[in-house]
Design a protein around this motif. Sequence first.
Motif, PDB file in Angstrom:
ATOM      1  N   GLY A  28       0.797  -1.232   0.000  1.00 20.03           N
ATOM      2  CA  GLY A  28       0.000   0.000   0.000  1.00 20.03           C
ATOM      3  C   GLY A  28       0.824   1.273   0.000  1.00 20.03           C
ATOM      4  N   ILE A  29       2.091   1.171  -0.378  1.00 18.75           N
ATOM      5  CA  ILE A  29       2.948   2.355  -0.423  1.00 18.75           C
ATOM      6  C   ILE A  29       2.465   3.359  -1.471  1.00 18.75           C
ATOM      7  N   CYS A  30       1.996   2.835  -2.608  1.00 21.58           N
ATOM      8  CA  CYS A  30       1.634   3.740  -3.716  1.00 21.58           C
ATOM      9  C   CYS A  30       0.552   4.720  -3.292  1.00 21.58           C
ATOM     10  N   SER A  31      -0.488   4.201  -2.612  1.00 21.09           N
ATOM     11  CA  SER A  31      -1.546   5.136  -2.237  1.00 21.09           C
ATOM     12  C   SER A  31      -1.102   6.015  -1.070  1.00 21.09           C
ATOM     13  N   ALA A  32      -0.130   5.545  -0.298  1.00 26.14           N
ATOM     14  CA  ALA A  32       0.389   6.390   0.780  1.00 26.14           C
ATOM     15  C   ALA A  32       1.096   7.617   0.197  1.00 26.14           C
ATOM     16  N   LEU A  33       1.603   7.488  -1.025  1.00 28.99           N
ATOM     17  CA  LEU A  33       2.214   8.648  -1.679  1.00 28.99           C
ATOM     18  C   LEU A  33       1.151   9.536  -2.317  1.00 28.99           C
ATOM     19  N   ALA A  34       0.156   8.883  -2.904  1.00 28.46           N
ATOM     20  CA  ALA A  34      -0.737   9.619  -3.797  1.00 28.46           C
ATOM     21  C   ALA A  34      -1.723  10.508  -3.061  1.00 28.46           C
ATOM     22  N   ILE A  35      -2.197  10.085  -1.908  1.00 30.80           N
ATOM     23  CA  ILE A  35      -3.341  10.816  -1.355  1.00 30.80           C
ATOM     24  C   ILE A  35      -3.101  11.309   0.059  1.00 30.80           C
ATOM     25  N   THR A  36      -1.833  11.565   0.391  1.00 31.17           N
ATOM     26  CA  THR A  36      -1.586  12.055   1.745  1.00 31.17           C
ATOM     27  C   THR A  36      -1.230  13.538   1.766  1.00 31.17           C
ATOM     28  N   ALA A  37      -1.557  14.269   0.691  1.00 30.22           N
ATOM     29  CA  ALA A  37      -1.258  15.700   0.711  1.00 30.22           C
ATOM     30  C   ALA A  37      -2.229  16.446   1.611  1.00 30.22           C
ATOM     31  N   GLU A  38      -3.390  15.852   1.849  1.00 26.60           N
ATOM     32  CA  GLU A  38      -4.283  16.481   2.818  1.00 26.60           C
ATOM     33  C   GLU A  38      -4.977  15.421   3.670  1.00 26.60           C
ATOM     34  N   LEU A  39      -5.297  15.824   4.887  1.00 26.45           N
ATOM     35  CA  LEU A  39      -5.789  14.890   5.895  1.00 26.45           C
ATOM     36  C   LEU A  39      -7.134  14.287   5.516  1.00 26.45           C
ATOM     37  N   GLU A  40      -8.010  15.112   4.954  1.00 24.83           N
ATOM     38  CA  GLU A  40      -9.353  14.629   4.662  1.00 24.83           C
ATOM     39  C   GLU A  40      -9.310  13.456   3.682  1.00 24.83           C
ATOM     40  N   ALA A  41      -8.508  13.603   2.625  1.00 17.68           N
ATOM     41  CA  ALA A  41      -8.404  12.533   1.631  1.00 17.68           C
ATOM     42  C   ALA A  41      -7.865  11.257   2.266  1.00 17.68           C
ATOM     43  N   ALA A  42      -6.905  11.407   3.176  1.00 11.55           N
ATOM     44  CA  ALA A  42      -6.318  10.238   3.828  1.00 11.55           C
ATOM     45  C   ALA A  42      -7.363   9.514   4.672  1.00 11.55           C
ATOM     46  N   ILE A  43      -8.200  10.277   5.349  1.00 15.07           N
ATOM     47  CA  ILE A  43      -9.230   9.658   6.195  1.00 15.07           C
ATOM     48  C   ILE A  43     -10.258   8.943   5.332  1.00 15.07           C
ATOM     49  N   VAL A  44     -10.687   9.601   4.252  1.00 13.19           N
ATOM     50  CA  VAL A  44     -11.665   8.984   3.357  1.00 13.19           C
ATOM     51  C   VAL A  44     -11.115   7.677   2.791  1.00 13.19           C
ATOM     52  N   LYS A 100     -19.116  11.637  -4.948  1.00 14.65           N
ATOM     53  CA  LYS A 100     -18.221  12.558  -5.644  1.00 14.65           C
ATOM     54  C   LYS A 100     -16.875  12.605  -4.942  1.00 14.65           C
ATOM     55  N   THR A 101     -16.918  12.624  -3.607  1.00 15.14           N
ATOM     56  CA  THR A 101     -15.672  12.659  -2.853  1.00 15.14           C
ATOM     57  C   THR A 101     -14.886  11.371  -3.054  1.00 15.14           C
TER      58      THR A 101
END
Lengths: 214, 246
Positions: A28-44, A100-101
Amino acid sequence: MGLLSKKDAALIKDPLADNNPITIQVLGICSALAITAELEAAIVMSVSVLFVLGIGNVVISLMRNIIPSKIRIIVQLIVVAALVIIVDQVLKAFAYELSKTLSVFVGLIITNCIIMGRFEAFALGNGAWRSFLDGIGNALGYGVILIIVAFFRELLGAGTLLGFKVLGDPIEKTGVYAFGYENNGFMIMPPMALIVVGIIIWVQRTRNKALIED
Amino acid sequence: MSNKTDSNLYTILFAIAMVVVVGGLLAFTASALKPRINNNERLEKQQNILYAMGVNANDESSAIFVSTDEAPELFSKYITKQLVIQGKNVTEDKEAYLIDVKKEQTSAKAGNARRLPLFVGVKDGKTYYIAPIRGKGLWDAIWGYIALDKNMVVQGAYFDHKGETAGLGANIKQRFFMDDFIGEDLMNNGEFKGITVAKGNNDPKNIEKNDNEVDAIAGATITGDGVSAMLKSELKQYVSYFKTLK
């Protein structure tokens, strides 16, 4: 833990620390790079993975005795893709705003190696209940790292948390910006996710020497 | 047991059964939910168009649409005319907002004259001309609705995207970016120039409104360029119509 036996409880607890999917299993490293620029996306993303991995593990576990071993990877892929697409369609019909989110993450979930990794490593060889616990445990372990990384990237990169300007306004120069503080734009770039994950791995292995490989 | 599942025949039968079951399941879900999904998309278009002309429930910092329950009523209240522009022909069409911009772009590439929808809205005595636009971001499609006055000065903008990077390109649908467009002039000395999402225009607060530039988002260069290109190529096609308004 009265509810779970010691062995079952370990399925939830281990992935949170000493058998973390990202920092130890390197899944799961790839998504750890892709969507951790903001907290909300990481939680979703964490919640979505929790859902898909929990159910997917159960489905694969129930099918484990009838899946032909030659095409098991394809079968796993189809199960997770079908699951994600059905959930996406249902959300589009009944919770359009939420869908949408989430739509951005649909593709990321299907190809997330943590999901295939747990199907292959655990659900194919264990019963449904234990597979469910394993799925939940690993998704939580994944989520914890994602949220830690996103916390630091959003805070240091954009000066916000969940979109709130916790450090003041960088353009109006209020809060800490009044003292000459600047956002570190590099933090919101993907490479910094790797470096933050690296620091977490370093801290984790310093605290528990048993994790260090020779 | 393993002997049974290892045989070629079993594998092929399993694969066929799996395809039929999963395919059937997906087809069933998709067709059962289609009417609801279409309705949601229709309401979203109405919300987007209303948002662009300033009919929204925005709070201090976030972009909030009018509720889906109110959308149809407000849409018929504020949108007074829906036009379809095709070359020099301008016709009214009550369903113009349902025109699929993507399909029109494809058919225009094949050499057909493109149908350009334009929605005329009136709010507090002021007339807005709202155009739908569509283009490419970094990963996938981006689109939006731009509300203009008759001189092609932007009065409101709404952008959305299919799959731009969260925290970077995805920020084109944030207020801090969309609001920067308000007041920007698409024209420059009577010529159509568009609006460029510019790095280093030294105007982060976006005070300069006649420079045909808004401040870019750090880390979202390609998405930003996509927004510039989309504004330019799409809105340019409306220029001849706007000239007839003067």
